[in-house]
Design an enzyme around this catalytic site. Structure first.
Site, mmCIF file in Angstrom:
data_model
loop_
_atom_site.group_PDB
_atom_site.id
_atom_site.type_symbol
_atom_site.label_atom_id
_atom_site.label_comp_id
_atom_site.label_asym_id
_atom_site.label_seq_id
_atom_site.Cartn_x
_atom_site.Cartn_y
_atom_site.Cartn_z
ATOM 1 C CD GLU A 1 46.709 46.372 43.766
ATOM 2 O OE1 GLU A 1 45.736 45.843 42.668
ATOM 3 O OE2 GLU A 1 46.521 46.613 44.458
ATOM 4 C CD GLU B 1 45.788 42.352 47.249
ATOM 5 O OE1 GLU B 1 46.269 42.875 47.335
ATOM 6 O OE2 GLU B 1 44.123 41.864 46.033
#
Length: 273
Positions: free
Chosen positions: A248, A154
């Site tokens: 998220e 990420e």
């Protein structure tokens, strides 16, 4: 087919973070299933924090998939990163993530490396830090392959790391170090900070994207910030993405409402096409 997921965090030390549901795993899964989510993204203190047999029973009971497992507890609880100058700490970081990979793979889920990538520390050699990161990702990517899944890296925004901030930077890193079995996480919150045209970037890097985090510009659920979602959703559909779009996001105004806003947005942009 694009699938929906909602985050469940079971790590007390990160309770102020951007995760929708907290603490009670079964109640959270029950709510996720009732709202129509396809899966959950799970954050646990360690790979052995949940009995795999119990989780398997819950998955079957609520007909949910595990979208991915987070590894951030390795940094938050133990201070482990893949770019720490101390080789012993890097070794422990790789071990922690390896265990999470094995745990997730039991359910066909990849592991995410976000905060555990670390930072280039003051007075440290930047290229050396990237070499350490590449070495870690190469080993972990191979571990994931052997376990029958893949690894997710990420790119984070500039306020969370000084390593890689964009999908283009992630692609260049993967190609430069010839990393195998490593895919990128396209987090819309981070991209709102670091990218120019988000939809264009998604089109350009579609083959590298293995997971998407679904959050608005303020990290609240989609629709509560200023993200221009229609062109982004169109780009995601155009690259024939078939993974999870996972919330998220902060549980604002509360977990149930945040989850409901998320599944409504997901349905609007991906189920009704």
């Amino acid at each position: 087919m694009i699938k929906s997921a909602v985050t469940i965090a079971l790590v007390p030390q990160i309770k102020s973070g951007p995760w929708i549901f907290w603490e009670d795993l079964e109640k959270s899964m029950e709510k996720a299933a009732a709202m129509g989510f396809d899966g959950i993204e799970l954050f646990t203190p360690s790979a052995d924090a949940i009995d795999p047999n119990q989780l398997k029973e819950l998955i079957q009971k609520y007909k949910l998939q595990i979208a991915a497992v987070g590894t951030g507890a390795g940094k938050v609880i133990h201070g482990l990163t893949l770019t720490d100058p101390d080789p012993k700490i890097r070794k422990k970081a790789i071990s922690f993530i390896s265990e999470m990979i094995s745990f997730g793979a039991k359910f066909g889920a990849p592991a995410i490396i976000g905060s555990m990538q670390g930072n280039v520390l003051p007075n440290a050699d930047r290229e050396e830090a990237f070499t350490w990161l590449a070495e870690g990702l190469e080993r972990l990517g191979q571990k994931a392959k052997e376990a029958g899944t893949f690894l997710i890296y990420e790119p984070l925004n500039r306020y969370e790391t000084n390593l890689i901030h964009t999908l283009g930077g992630g692609r260049d890193f993967i190609e430069s170090y010839q990393l195998n079995n490593v895919k990128l996480l396209a987090d819309l919150f981070h991209m709102n900070i670091e990218e120019g045209s988000i939809d264009q970037v998604i089109r350009e890097h579609g083959k590298y994207i293995g997971h998407i985090h679904f959050a608005d510009s303020n990290r609240k659920p989609i629709g509560m910030g200023h993200t221009d979602m229609p062109p982004i959703a169109k780009a995601i559909l155009e690259i024939n993405y078939s993974g999870f779009v996972s919330a998220e996001a902060f549980p604002s105004p509360n977990p149930e409402a945040a989850a409901e806003l998320t599944i409504q947005a997901f349905s609007k942009y991906f189920r009704n096409q």
